[in-house]
Structures are given as C-alpha cells and as structure tokens.
Design a protein around this motif. Sequence first.
Motif, PDB file in Angstrom:
ATOM      1  N   VAL A   1       0.843  -1.198   0.000  1.00  0.00           N
ATOM      2  CA  VAL A   1       0.000   0.000   0.000  1.00  0.00           C
ATOM      3  C   VAL A   1       0.877   1.247   0.000  1.00  0.00           C
ATOM      4  O   VAL A   1       0.605   2.227  -0.713  1.00  0.00           O
ATOM      5  CB  VAL A   1      -0.953  -0.011   1.214  1.00  0.00           C
ATOM      6  CG1 VAL A   1      -1.677   1.337   1.345  1.00  0.00           C
ATOM      7  CG2 VAL A   1      -1.957  -1.137   1.087  1.00  0.00           C
ATOM      8  N   ALA A   2       1.965   1.221   0.784  1.00  0.00           N
ATOM      9  CA  ALA A   2       2.879   2.355   0.851  1.00  0.00           C
ATOM     10  C   ALA A   2       3.538   2.617  -0.508  1.00  0.00           C
ATOM     11  O   ALA A   2       3.700   3.777  -0.914  1.00  0.00           O
ATOM     12  CB  ALA A   2       3.935   2.102   1.917  1.00  0.00           C
ATOM     13  N   LEU A   3       3.914   1.550  -1.223  1.00  0.00           N
ATOM     14  CA  LEU A   3       4.500   1.738  -2.558  1.00  0.00           C
ATOM     15  C   LEU A   3       3.516   2.415  -3.502  1.00  0.00           C
ATOM     16  O   LEU A   3       3.884   3.289  -4.297  1.00  0.00           O
ATOM     17  CB  LEU A   3       4.938   0.385  -3.131  1.00  0.00           C
ATOM     18  CG  LEU A   3       6.177  -0.266  -2.520  1.00  0.00           C
ATOM     19  CD1 LEU A   3       6.453  -1.613  -3.184  1.00  0.00           C
ATOM     20  CD2 LEU A   3       7.402   0.630  -2.662  1.00  0.00           C
ATOM     21  N   GLY A   4       2.261   2.009  -3.432  1.00  0.00           N
ATOM     22  CA  GLY A   4       1.255   2.640  -4.274  1.00  0.00           C
ATOM     23  C   GLY A   4       1.071   4.108  -3.941  1.00  0.00           C
ATOM     24  O   GLY A   4       0.930   4.957  -4.835  1.00  0.00           O
ATOM     25  N   GLN A   5       1.098   4.433  -2.650  1.00  0.00           N
ATOM     26  CA  GLN A   5       0.941   5.817  -2.228  1.00  0.00           C
ATOM     27  C   GLN A   5       2.140   6.669  -2.633  1.00  0.00           C
ATOM     28  O   GLN A   5       2.016   7.890  -2.833  1.00  0.00           O
ATOM     29  CB  GLN A   5       0.748   5.878  -0.711  1.00  0.00           C
ATOM     30  CG  GLN A   5      -0.572   5.263  -0.236  1.00  0.00           C
ATOM     31  CD  GLN A   5      -0.658   5.151   1.264  1.00  0.00           C
ATOM     32  OE1 GLN A   5       0.347   5.287   1.969  1.00  0.00           O
ATOM     33  NE2 GLN A   5      -1.879   4.892   1.776  1.00  0.00           N
ATOM     34  N   GLN A   6       3.304   6.033  -2.793  1.00  0.00           N
ATOM     35  CA  GLN A   6       4.500   6.750  -3.236  1.00  0.00           C
ATOM     36  C   GLN A   6       4.540   6.935  -4.750  1.00  0.00           C
ATOM     37  O   GLN A   6       5.445   7.597  -5.270  1.00  0.00           O
ATOM     38  CB  GLN A   6       5.760   5.990  -2.789  1.00  0.00           C
ATOM     39  CG  GLN A   6       5.945   5.907  -1.280  1.00  0.00           C
ATOM     40  CD  GLN A   6       7.027   4.919  -0.869  1.00  0.00           C
ATOM     41  OE1 GLN A   6       7.800   4.455  -1.717  1.00  0.00           O
ATOM     42  NE2 GLN A   6       7.089   4.611   0.423  1.00  0.00           N
ATOM     43  N   GLY A   7       3.572   6.357  -5.459  1.00  0.00           N
ATOM     44  CA  GLY A   7       3.532   6.475  -6.901  1.00  0.00           C
ATOM     45  C   GLY A   7       4.378   5.453  -7.625  1.00  0.00           C
ATOM     46  O   GLY A   7       4.568   5.548  -8.844  1.00  0.00           O
ATOM     47  N   VAL A   8       4.871   4.453  -6.897  1.00  0.00           N
ATOM     48  CA  VAL A   8       5.717   3.433  -7.530  1.00  0.00           C
ATOM     49  C   VAL A   8       4.878   2.513  -8.402  1.00  0.00           C
ATOM     50  O   VAL A   8       5.320   2.046  -9.454  1.00  0.00           O
ATOM     51  CB  VAL A   8       6.468   2.630  -6.455  1.00  0.00           C
ATOM     52  CG1 VAL A   8       7.258   1.493  -7.095  1.00  0.00           C
ATOM     53  CG2 VAL A   8       7.400   3.537  -5.661  1.00  0.00           C
ATOM     54  N   GLY A   9       3.642   2.245  -8.012  1.00  0.00           N
ATOM     55  CA  GLY A   9       2.772   1.371  -8.800  1.00  0.00           C
ATOM     56  C   GLY A   9       2.129   0.299  -7.940  1.00  0.00           C
ATOM     57  O   GLY A   9       2.405   0.174  -6.744  1.00  0.00           O
ATOM     58  N   ARG A  10       1.242  -0.466  -8.564  1.00  0.00           N
ATOM     59  CA  ARG A  10       0.555  -1.568  -7.868  1.00  0.00           C
ATOM     60  C   ARG A  10       1.404  -2.832  -7.987  1.00  0.00           C
ATOM     61  O   ARG A  10       1.429  -3.478  -9.027  1.00  0.00           O
ATOM     62  CB  ARG A  10      -0.822  -1.801  -8.484  1.00  0.00           C
ATOM     63  CG  ARG A  10      -1.810  -0.656  -8.214  1.00  0.00           C
ATOM     64  CD  ARG A  10      -3.050  -0.801  -9.104  1.00  0.00           C
ATOM     65  NE  ARG A  10      -3.715  -2.086  -8.920  1.00  0.00           N
ATOM     66  CZ  ARG A  10      -4.681  -2.309  -8.026  1.00  0.00           C
ATOM     67  NH1 ARG A  10      -5.098  -1.322  -7.244  1.00  0.00           N
ATOM     68  NH2 ARG A  10      -5.249  -3.487  -7.930  1.00  0.00           N
ATOM     69  N   VAL A  11       2.105  -3.130  -6.894  1.00  0.00           N
ATOM     70  CA  VAL A  11       3.011  -4.279  -6.888  1.00  0.00           C
ATOM     71  C   VAL A  11       2.299  -5.459  -6.221  1.00  0.00           C
ATOM     72  O   VAL A  11       1.760  -5.339  -5.123  1.00  0.00           O
ATOM     73  CB  VAL A  11       4.304  -3.958  -6.119  1.00  0.00           C
ATOM     74  CG1 VAL A  11       5.231  -5.174  -6.119  1.00  0.00           C
ATOM     75  CG2 VAL A  11       4.995  -2.752  -6.730  1.00  0.00           C
ATOM     76  N   LYS A  12       2.305  -6.583  -6.909  1.00  0.00           N
ATOM     77  CA  LYS A  12       1.699  -7.797  -6.351  1.00  0.00           C
ATOM     78  C   LYS A  12       2.722  -8.503  -5.478  1.00  0.00           C
ATOM     79  O   LYS A  12       3.868  -8.714  -5.880  1.00  0.00           O
ATOM     80  CB  LYS A  12       1.231  -8.719  -7.471  1.00  0.00           C
ATOM     81  CG  LYS A  12       0.420  -9.911  -6.978  1.00  0.00           C
ATOM     82  CD  LYS A  12      -0.281 -10.603  -8.133  1.00  0.00           C
ATOM     83  CE  LYS A  12      -1.293 -11.624  -7.660  1.00  0.00           C
ATOM     84  NZ  LYS A  12      -2.100 -12.176  -8.743  1.00  0.00           N
ATOM     85  N   VAL A  13       2.313  -8.887  -4.253  1.00  0.00           N
ATOM     86  CA  VAL A  13       3.229  -9.509  -3.306  1.00  0.00           C
ATOM     87  C   VAL A  13       2.745 -10.920  -2.988  1.00  0.00           C
ATOM     88  O   VAL A  13       1.552 -11.159  -2.799  1.00  0.00           O
ATOM     89  CB  VAL A  13       3.345  -8.674  -2.014  1.00  0.00           C
ATOM     90  CG1 VAL A  13       2.011  -8.562  -1.289  1.00  0.00           C
ATOM     91  CG2 VAL A  13       4.401  -9.253  -1.077  1.00  0.00           C
ATOM     92  N   SER A  14       3.680 -11.850  -2.965  1.00  0.00           N
ATOM     93  CA  SER A  14       3.359 -13.229  -2.565  1.00  0.00           C
ATOM     94  C   SER A  14       3.924 -13.482  -1.169  1.00  0.00           C
ATOM     95  O   SER A  14       5.067 -13.125  -0.874  1.00  0.00           O
ATOM     96  CB  SER A  14       3.926 -14.240  -3.569  1.00  0.00           C
ATOM     97  OG  SER A  14       5.329 -14.125  -3.668  1.00  0.00           O
ATOM     98  N   VAL A  15       3.101 -14.078  -0.334  1.00  0.00           N
ATOM     99  CA  VAL A  15       3.460 -14.344   1.066  1.00  0.00           C
ATOM    100  C   VAL A  15       3.375 -15.840   1.307  1.00  0.00           C
ATOM    101  O   VAL A  15       2.388 -16.492   0.944  1.00  0.00           O
ATOM    102  CB  VAL A  15       2.514 -13.588   2.018  1.00  0.00           C
ATOM    103  CG1 VAL A  15       2.812 -13.959   3.469  1.00  0.00           C
ATOM    104  CG2 VAL A  15       2.630 -12.086   1.811  1.00  0.00           C
ATOM    105  N   ASN A  16       4.412 -16.381   1.959  1.00  0.00           N
ATOM    106  CA  ASN A  16       4.433 -17.812   2.286  1.00  0.00           C
ATOM    107  C   ASN A  16       3.568 -18.091   3.516  1.00  0.00           C
ATOM    108  O   ASN A  16       3.607 -17.355   4.503  1.00  0.00           O
ATOM    109  CB  ASN A  16       5.870 -18.262   2.567  1.00  0.00           C
ATOM    110  CG  ASN A  16       6.733 -18.235   1.318  1.00  0.00           C
ATOM    111  OD1 ASN A  16       6.712 -19.154   0.515  1.00  0.00           O
ATOM    112  ND2 ASN A  16       7.483 -17.157   1.164  1.00  0.00           N
ATOM    113  N   LEU A  17       2.790 -19.148   3.437  1.00  0.00           N
ATOM    114  CA  LEU A  17       1.943 -19.550   4.559  1.00  0.00           C
ATOM    115  C   LEU A  17       2.535 -20.788   5.234  1.00  0.00           C
ATOM    116  O   LEU A  17       3.023 -21.708   4.576  1.00  0.00           O
ATOM    117  CB  LEU A  17       0.532 -19.881   4.086  1.00  0.00           C
ATOM    118  CG  LEU A  17      -0.318 -18.727   3.545  1.00  0.00           C
ATOM    119  CD1 LEU A  17      -1.687 -19.258   3.160  1.00  0.00           C
ATOM    120  CD2 LEU A  17      -0.456 -17.621   4.576  1.00  0.00           C
ATOM    121  N   SER A  18       2.450 -20.811   6.572  1.00  0.00           N
ATOM    122  CA  SER A  18       2.849 -22.003   7.321  1.00  0.00           C
ATOM    123  C   SER A  18       1.646 -22.945   7.423  1.00  0.00           C
ATOM    124  O   SER A  18       0.495 -22.503   7.368  1.00  0.00           O
ATOM    125  CB  SER A  18       3.321 -21.613   8.720  1.00  0.00           C
ATOM    126  OG  SER A  18       2.216 -21.240   9.522  1.00  0.00           O
TER     127      SER A  18
END
Length: 600
Positions: free
Chosen positions: A422-439
């Motif tokens: 969300v912070a990257l989007g607010q900085q104007g960097v763009g909509r970055v998709k993030v993958s998170v590992n689940l236990s």
Amino acid sequence: MLGTFGTYLPRPQAPDAAARLLLDKAADLAALAVERHQSRRTLRLLERSVEGSINGVVIADASRPDVPIIYVNPAFVRMTGYAKEEVLGRNCRFLQGAETDPAAAASIRQQLARGEEVHVTLLNYRKDGTPFWNDLYVAPVRDAQGSITHYVGMQNDVSAQKTYESRLAHHASHDALTGLANRSLFEDRLEHDVALAIRRQERLAVLFVDLDDFKPINDTLGHAVGDDVLREVARRLQASVRPGDTLARMGGDEFVLLMTDIIREEQVLTLVERLMLEIARPYLIDGHELYLTCSIGIALSDPAMTEPRELIQQADMAMYKAKQQGRNAYHWHTGEITEQLGERVRLRNDLQEAIVSGRMELHYQPLIAGDGTLAGVEALLRWPHPERGYVSPEVFIPLAESTGQIMPLSRWVLERACADMVALGQQGVGRVKVSVNLSPLQFHRPSFLANLRQVLQQTGLPAEQLELELTEGILMDNTESAIDILHALRGMHIDVSIDDFGTGYSSLSYLRHLPISKVKIDRSFIHEVTTNPHDAAIVQGMISMAGHLGLRVVAEGVETEAQQRQLEAWGCDLFQGYLLAKPMPLEALSRFIIARGGVA
C-alpha cells in the motif's frame, strides 16, 4: 463449711473445757463422716465417667514388679478384644507386635523412667491379631511424698485417620491412574540413589520411555480406552524391571525408569530391548486390538554430576533423538545432544525477544517476466541477530514452526507485506503484487480466512495484489478442508501458488483439480538444469504439463544466464534468483522498481 453440730447441756451455762473438747471431737467425727460420704459420691461419679468413656483407660501399678495392669475400662476391652480377666496382671507391652515401631516403644520407657508424661502413636495388635493405631497418653500418679505409685493411660484408636493420612501420602507420591511413582517421588529416589552411587563409585541409568502415536487412540477411541492402555503399559513395564529399580509415570504417555548398580552398558540395552518388545505386543482393550511402539532415551550418571535431575533431562533429550530416527528406537544421550538443545533453547529465546521487540525484517525478491518487467515480489522474512548477524531462515523457520512462534511471525509478515505494498502505491511506484508464504499451522487455523480478511481491510490492500504460497505438504494434509479454503481464496480474488514444487508428493494431474494459478519449481532442480540431463528432463516436463493445465511457472534460484535462456526456451513464464535481483528492503525495492521503469 460442711454443716453444724449441736449438743444439750443439763442446765443453762457456758460449756466448760471438757465439754468443749467433747464438742470439737464430735464435730470432727461428723465432718469426717460427711466428707467420706461426698468422696464416695465423687468416686462413683468418676468411676461411671471412666467406665462410660469412648477412650480406653488403663491403670498400672508402678510399685509392683513389671508394672502390672490393675484396671481397664470397657472401651479398652472393646478396642483390644481382650476380656478384663485376660489383661489384669499383665504389662501393657503385650499389645505390641512385629510391626510396632521399636523407637516409639523405647520412647515410652525412657519418658516414664524420667517421671514424664508420654504422648505417642504406635501400632498395637488386637486379640485376633489385627493391627490398630493407638494414640496413647500416659501420665504418672504421685503420692503425698511425690513418689510414683501408678500410671494412668488413655488410648484412642486412630486407625481410620492413619489410613486416610496414608492414602493422602500415597496420592501425593504416586500416579492416580497407574499406581506407579510420580515425578516427585522419582526425583526423591533419584537424588538419594545418585548420592549413594557416587559414594560407592557405581553408575546408574535413567530411561525415558515415550509411547509413539498414542494421541490418536485418545482422539478416536476415547480417553477411557486410552487410560486402559496406559494402565496395561504400566503393568508390562513394571513386570519387566528389576525389584530394586524405580518406575514412574511422568504424565501423559511418558514413563521414566531408574536403574541402579549398572556394571556394563549391556545391562541397560538388554532391558531396553525387553521393554520395547513388551510395549509392541498387541493390546486387547474393550474389543479393540491396538498396537503401539515406544521411543526410549538413555542417560548414564557421571561421578562429577551435581544435579541428579539433569539425568531426567538428558534422557528426555535422547528420547527425542530416538523419535527423529523414525520412532520405535532408542538413543544414548551424548554431550553433543545437550549442546544442540542448549543452542536451540538460546535461539528460541532470542527469537522471542526479536518478535516482541520488533526486530524482524521483511525483504522482497522480485519476480521477473521473460520481457524483463517486474511481475511481482516475494516477501521473505529476515532475522538480524545482534550477535550472530542474519540468521538463516532454514534455521529459524523450522524452529518457529515447532515452538508455535510461527503464528505471531506469520501474522506480522502478512500485515507488514500488505502495508508495504500500500505504501509503494501511495509513493507512486505502482501496484506491486506480493506473494506471502503460509505455514501449515496458519493455513489450517479455523480463523485463517477471517484473519486474512481483517488484514486486507485494515491495510487497505486490494485482494488482487496478494498472492499466497503454499507447499505441497499443506495440501496433502486434510485435503478436503484445504480444497475448501482454496476455493474461498479464489472467491476473494486471491491467487495461490504451489511453492517448492517437485519436492513433495503431489502431481500435476492432482493439482489440475485445485484452484491455483502458479507452480514454483524448486531451486534444487534449477541448479543443474543445464548440466544434468535428468534434472533438465524433469524441469522441461513440469513446464510443459503446467502450460497445458493453464498454470504459470516460476523458476526459483536462477543464478546464471544459461539457466535463464534454457528455461525461456522451454516456455517458463517467470524467473526468480540472484541473477535477476537479490532480496532487498522496501526502500531498495522502491528504487529498483523505479529504475526498471515501473511495474508490468
């Protein structure tokens, strides 16, 4: 004043001296008669009180040889079963027997010899031979000159109280289910036997016995069946050990055995093998035929040992090593085990401190498409230790999973990754998709989906920007529930990828039925993909089949241009590895994205 006494004179006159003397003598005789009458009444009252007492009363003549009994009341007769005629003339010690404490009997003689009162509880015997606990008070009776003439004893049968106290003491030192010694009693005997072994320059051993896979019995057949199994296990163990050894139940399905007089290690091994065979015999419980095995840890005493309870800890550590060997095994404790587990405890404490103090970090490694654009990032947890530097995830992630610390860590990673995007989007960097590992623990928690929705709502990250990575093992465990969760994630527009594909037990034909979008080929296959024909054939087959199933493929651990070219030629979609970009903090990721011209 006992009363008055009057006399008549022949004529009115004052009595003379002879008359007054006669009057005094007559008054004394009358007073003596009245006093004796009252004494007899008092004696009769005392006699009726003693006769009616519920406590046994005995009087012995101290002036005669062997201090014979001269009186007993009916309560004494009822309590001992002896008739009065069988008791009179005998010394009180005839009530004693084989189990009477000699120290208690000696205490009575010594205190009476000093002219003191006695209070003691000792074991006496009735006429029929049955024992009873006698709470005895004895007091000396002195004459006017201070000489002891008699002894008066009062006794009370406290057998019921003693039985209750004995039962309480037994429960305090024994396991209620099996009747074996409990931990407290075991530790007392261990401390005693270790001290004795050191003085005699002998060795002893502690065996820690843990039943393998006992929990499913309780879960499927109920605790009543489980308790019957534990009682039978205890019976078999008790029948296998030597009479002088101590067997205890530590709780649950754990037992511990103290072996003394160890001359050769073969003595221990012989018993261990016998115990394992006994445990492995089938159990017929409530119509069920059950089978169990056990894992045993062995620890031998050391003459330099200062804390005997360390033997229990050492045997426990060795038992876990036996579990790691595949169970139904035994393992000797070594100094290396202690060091490893000590290091594990230190690392666990340091990890907890890092979690609480917020010293964990999240780095991001880009996923690069074939045309060089950024397709997303993977969130990777990092632990900067103040003394060790960065601790490898291969070290602290398994530790956190085994201790339960993975749950707060997983929650933090999910919240931080979503907030960072969300912070990257607010900085104007763009909509970055993030993958998170689940236990696995996180995925199978009943509150998983609710917690996930809560994080997305709190951070404001669109669900389409989140991807969750699962291992094959998560999907193999509780398959129906896992599939339901995957469908729920698809309904939330969250993509799911299979991480480390090829290292588990699943197959592409199985995965085609699951609502997933990607598979990530494990780096172990990529490492020699250009030099090992077998790895090359496996990877090429994975990419080809995934493509036919409509799944995108990510190659992990790409480190050389030759690897990337080969993978591209086979149709791999996305690449991740040091060749393309290392994991980096959020600030560095922002600069990386801007430098490459934004997000694809």
